[in-house]
Design an enzyme around this catalytic site. Structure first.
Site, PDB file in Angstrom:
ATOM      1  N   GLU A 150       0.755  -1.129   0.092  1.00 47.75           N
ATOM      2  CA  GLU A 150      -0.147  -0.232   0.029  1.00 47.75           C
ATOM      3  C   GLU A 150       0.885   1.115  -0.233  1.00 47.75           C
ATOM      4  O   GLU A 150       1.846   1.262   0.683  1.00 47.75           O
ATOM      5  CB  GLU A 150      -0.818  -0.072   1.275  1.00 47.75           C
ATOM      6  CG  GLU A 150      -1.990   0.871   1.119  1.00 47.75           C
ATOM      7  CD  GLU A 150      -3.024   0.717   2.498  1.00 47.75           C
ATOM      8  OE1 GLU A 150      -3.395  -0.477   2.662  1.00 47.75           O
ATOM      9  OE2 GLU A 150      -3.108   1.808   3.286  1.00 47.75           O
TER      10      GLU A 150
ATOM     11  N   GLU B 275      -2.800  10.488   3.273  1.00 48.40           N
ATOM     12  CA  GLU B 275      -3.811  10.836   3.984  1.00 48.40           C
ATOM     13  C   GLU B 275      -3.893  12.436   4.581  1.00 48.40           C
ATOM     14  O   GLU B 275      -2.887  12.373   5.010  1.00 48.40           O
ATOM     15  CB  GLU B 275      -3.890   9.874   5.242  1.00 48.40           C
ATOM     16  CG  GLU B 275      -4.208   8.360   4.978  1.00 48.40           C
ATOM     17  CD  GLU B 275      -4.371   7.615   6.292  1.00 48.40           C
ATOM     18  OE1 GLU B 275      -5.456   6.840   6.123  1.00 48.40           O
ATOM     19  OE2 GLU B 275      -3.725   7.623   6.937  1.00 48.40           O
TER      20      GLU B 275
ATOM     21  N   ASP C 198       0.159   5.370   0.566  1.00 50.19           N
ATOM     22  CA  ASP C 198      -0.871   6.303   1.097  1.00 50.19           C
ATOM     23  C   ASP C 198      -0.538   7.618   1.256  1.00 50.19           C
ATOM     24  O   ASP C 198       0.544   8.081   1.720  1.00 50.19           O
ATOM     25  CB  ASP C 198      -1.179   5.789   2.722  1.00 50.19           C
ATOM     26  CG  ASP C 198      -1.776   4.434   2.806  1.00 50.19           C
ATOM     27  OD1 ASP C 198      -2.427   4.146   1.920  1.00 50.19           O
ATOM     28  OD2 ASP C 198      -1.690   4.125   3.966  1.00 50.19           O
TER      29      ASP C 198
END
Ligand SMILES: *[C@@H]1O[C@H](CO)[C@@H](O)[C@H](O)[C@H]1NC(C)=O
Length: 300
Positions: free
Chosen positions: A113, A117, A115
């Site tokens: 993953e 955010e 990411d």
């Protein structure tokens, strides 16, 4: 007449200047600039379809969060390597408790993953951008920065470059993080599991703002995040693929994209010096032994 000819001279000078600057500009940033790619070319909604609004034929999309639900979308395709970007304008005003995410993820249990955010905040207080990298199901690689602009005022591009050599997180053209392939040091690197792209807006007031102290104020709902430029330039693969057929031949595989250049390292250093709030690489309490990849990434 005089003014138009001096305008001409000015234009000419500017063009010449631009031409002079061009080679270095193209070298220091990922090429293939995302143009106005409409949502439907690459993405489909994932959940709460009625909380997504499409404007201008889908070249602009609004995600809405209220006390009933947030919403999200995902890429149609799965990809092994490439360049992925999105222009986002974050939830404005009192956005505390909300999280807007843009990430790549593989679908299996030992998942990879990448990411972005964005943690909202009270009106006038700064957003935090948290990034993370999971490889083979292992994450715990959080970095947090403040941005050098107000991300709710205008669209900014957030992108990921992913090849066999490195994963780079960009904010506009500034690399804010690099995760080099440190397979030789025993660190797993995402290379054999295709990932899909995802984006979502949801309520995370149990942890997001000041560690969960600031709760979402539902009186301000719906919260809206704005999206444009749904650019994907990757090697599309079936979910079960282990390799990319065009591996090594695409633009992101070429020498110029295998490492950051001097200008990019300088910019990354600038982000580290001025905007970094947290870096797992320097967290000796959590990691008494420096994680291997941190040395390679020049994070310590
Ligand atoms: C929100 O603002 C506070 C006060 O300025 C700051 O400490 C915090 O880092 C900001 N961001 C988040 C997501 O908590």
């Amino acid at each position: 007449m005089a003014s138009s000819s001096s305008q001409w001279t000015a234009t000419l000078c500017l063009s010449l200047l631009f031409l002079l600057l061009l080679p270095s500009a193209t070298r220091s940033a990922p090429t293939r600039r995302p143009i106005d790619v409409p949502f439907s070319r690459n993405y489909i909604p994932t959940w709460a379809f009625d909380h997504i609004k499409y404007l201008n034929g889908g070249s602009e999309v609004h995600l809405m969060l209220d006390k009933y639900t947030g919403t999200g979308f995902q890429s149609k395709g799965s990809y092994l390597f490439g360049h992925f970007s999105m222009r986002i304008k974050m939830v404005a005003g009192d956005s505390a408790g909300t999280v807007t995410a843009f990430y790549l993820s593989s679908q299996n249990s030992e998942h990879d993953e990448i990411d972005f955010e964005f943690l909202g905040n009270r009106t006038g207080q700064p957003y935090i951008l948290q990034t993370n990298v999971f490889t083979g199901g292992k994450g715990d690689r959080e970095q947090r920065i403040y941005l050098w602009f107000d991300p709710t005022k205008d669209y900014h591009s957030y992108s990921v470059l992913w090849n066999m050599h490195q994963i780079v997180f960009f904010v506009d053209d500034v690399p804010i993080r690099v995760f080099k392939n440190s397979k030789d040091l025993g660190v797993r690197f995402p290379f054999d599991q295709p990932m899909k792209l995802y984006s979502s807006l949801w309520n995370a007031d149990d942890w997001a703002t000041r560690g969960g102290l600031e709760k979402t104020n539902w009186a301000n709902a719906p919260f809206v995040a704005y999206y444009q430029g749904f650019h994907i330039d990757g090697c599309e693969a079936s979910v079960n693929a282990k390799f990319c057929a065009t591996q090594g031949t695409r633009w992101w595989d070429q020498k110029a994209f295998q490492d950051l250049d001097t200008v990019q390292y300088r910019r990354l250093q600038w982000v580290r010096n001025k905007y970094t709030i947290y870096n797992y690489c320097t967290d000796r309490v959590r990691f008494p032994t420096v994680p291997m990849e941190c040395k390679r990434d020049r994070d310590i």
